[in-house]
Scaffold this active site. Structure first.
Site, PDB file in Angstrom:
ATOM      1  N   ARG A  32       0.991  -1.300  -0.053  1.00 35.37           N
ATOM      2  CA  ARG A  32       0.293   0.451   0.084  1.00 35.37           C
ATOM      3  C   ARG A  32       0.883   1.146  -0.126  1.00 35.37           C
ATOM      4  O   ARG A  32       0.546   2.224  -0.993  1.00 35.37           O
ATOM      5  CB  ARG A  32      -0.912  -0.285   1.209  1.00 35.37           C
ATOM      6  CG  ARG A  32      -1.906   1.024   1.232  1.00 35.37           C
ATOM      7  CD  ARG A  32      -3.179   1.308   2.302  1.00 35.37           C
ATOM      8  NE  ARG A  32      -2.036   0.888   3.541  1.00 35.37           N
ATOM      9  CZ  ARG A  32      -2.310   1.189   4.786  1.00 35.37           C
ATOM     10  NH1 ARG A  32      -2.052   2.961   3.989  1.00 35.37           N
ATOM     11  NH2 ARG A  32      -1.215   1.005   5.914  1.00 35.37           N
ATOM     12  N   TYR A  40     -16.009  15.928 -17.008  1.00 34.86           N
ATOM     13  CA  TYR A  40     -16.180  14.546 -16.790  1.00 34.86           C
ATOM     14  C   TYR A  40     -17.638  14.640 -15.389  1.00 34.86           C
ATOM     15  O   TYR A  40     -17.365  15.246 -14.760  1.00 34.86           O
ATOM     16  CB  TYR A  40     -15.316  13.901 -16.218  1.00 34.86           C
ATOM     17  CG  TYR A  40     -15.658  12.456 -15.960  1.00 34.86           C
ATOM     18  CD1 TYR A  40     -16.083  11.552 -16.491  1.00 34.86           C
ATOM     19  CD2 TYR A  40     -14.889  12.052 -15.083  1.00 34.86           C
ATOM     20  CE1 TYR A  40     -16.204  10.428 -16.471  1.00 34.86           C
ATOM     21  CE2 TYR A  40     -15.204  10.726 -14.464  1.00 34.86           C
ATOM     22  CZ  TYR A  40     -15.916   9.508 -15.455  1.00 34.86           C
ATOM     23  OH  TYR A  40     -16.182   8.117 -14.871  1.00 34.86           O
TER      24      TYR A  40
END
Length: 396
Positions: A57, A109
């Site tokens: 991560r 968008y």
């Protein structure tokens, strides 16, 4: 394909595309291709010290190669990869907090506006949507609480072009404010906003950067060490990270960016010119056309134009439905930037969650069609569009 009037593409950009992200010291076992490192955790020394990687991560060799590539292509010092394009938008928005204000392009968008409307506004961040084609609209919307100016140029789906230098000039007159540009429609091959003074550039790797419709991922690039460190902290703490395998696919896809993008442009120009003279098309929106009202502005800040074309077909929803039903080479799907040609109606896909009054204001109607022109033969694509338009609107 004439590139006259556009910015001159750097002669070594192709070399940069092929070699970006490659480790100078080479890869294990002399591999030419960086290996996919699937390990979720990494060995530490008995003294408690870590090596280059700790936990996936926090970072991995596969992600590092991709992030280095992103930075190199965007002319940036720093690049970050995220699990999706909208998660990149989320990370950038999280730079702000309660009471902060963002001035945003009114046409962009729909996933970004849905994120802000459904989540960011609940955290106390406020938004002003303006037509950023007119710099005075940006200036008028700025308040003492404004921290970010967010643009998308060309915009999705109305192909509005924003003057990046004008935006940066406005931002510099308001200390404490930074600029963000969504560059997804152009990719770093055709447009590099950081070179115009933009502080952060966002890309949906899903689209042109990867180019093969098999990855969902986003990217952020910046030259600001301070913004990079804050974004890295968000990436790690929230876990907005892509998998090593997806990083490998995107890394591979990037290698042909310089070959794909000119082909997308030449195909889109052919399609746009054909549709401009078609009796069943009301209007064509493509900044690469001389008829586009901001064609000159686009050429002054871009190296070319991508494969994104929006059109209004004559009629309404029934005609649009028939048009999509009869397409053969264009696939009806809600993405863009792949090697295959796609067609979609923004009103029921990318902008389906936007309020109707907002869609009406933006001109996003039932007869609006967004085309992503792929790498097929342009004449075949024109023939497909022609037969679908005639089937939907009549043969005359």
């Amino acid at each position: 394909m004439s590139m006259e009037g556009y910015l001159a593409q750097e002669p070594n950009f192709a070399t940069r595309v092929v070699h970006c992200g490659m480790a100078e010291e080479g890869h294990p076992h002399g591999a030419i291709v960086p290996p996919i490192t699937l390990s979720s955790t990494y060995k530490m020394k008995p003294s408690g010290e870590w090596g280059d990687f700790v936990y996936s991560r926090l970072g991995s060799p596969s992600r590092k190669a991709l992030q280095d590539s992103i930075a190199k292509l965007e002319d940036a010092e720093y690049g970050l990869a995220f699990g999706s394009g909208v998660s990149a938008v989320k990370a950038v928005t999280m730079l702000l907090g309660t009471g902060d204000h963002i001035v945003v392009s009114d046409d962009l968008y729909g996933g970004s506006t849905a994120l802000w409307r459904n989540h960011s506004e609940r955290t106390g961040v406020t938004f002003s949507y303006v037509d950023t084609r007119r710099p005075e609209n940006i200036e008028a919307a700025i308040t003492p609480q404004t921290k970010m100016i967010y643009i998308e140029t060309p915009s999705n789906p109305a192909m509005k072009v924003t003057d990046m230098l004008a935006v940066v000039d406005i931002c510099r007159r308001h200390p404490g404010t930074f600029t963000v540009c969504d560059n997804t429609f152009m990719s770093p091959y055709f447009q590099r906003p950081l070179n115009f003074g933009i502080d952060i550039v966002i890309e949906s790797i899903t689209k042109y950067l990867n180019g093969h419709s098999d990855v969902v991922m986003g990217a952020v690039a910046t030259n600001s060490e301070e913004l990079y460190k804050r974004l890295l902290r968000i990436q790690i703490d929230i876990g907005l990270v892509p998998s090593p395998f997806d990083c490998y696919l995107a890394f591979r896809g990037i290698r042909t960016l310089h070959l794909r993008m000119p082909r997308h442009m030449s195909g889109a120009l052919r399609v746009a010119h054909f549709l401009e003279s078609h009796p069943h098309v009301e209007r064509v929106l493509y900044p690469g056309l001389e008829s586009h009202p901001q064609h000159a502005l686009l050429k002054s800040q871009a190296y070319g134009c991508s494969g994104m074309v929006s059109i209004y077909i004559r009629g309404g929803k029934p005609e649009a439905t028939e048009f999509f039903r009869h397409l053969k080479l264009f696939t009806m799907a809600g993405s863009l930037g792949g090697y295959e040609s796609l067609a979609v109606g923004p009103v029921f896909s990318t902008h389906s969650s936007n309020p109707k009054e907002e869609l009406d204001y933006l001109g996003i109607t039932d007869n609006m069609v967004r085309l992503s022109v792929g790498l097929e033969d342009p004449d075949d694509l024109c023939a497909d569009l022609d037969q679908a338009l005639k089937a939907a609107c009549g043969s005359g």
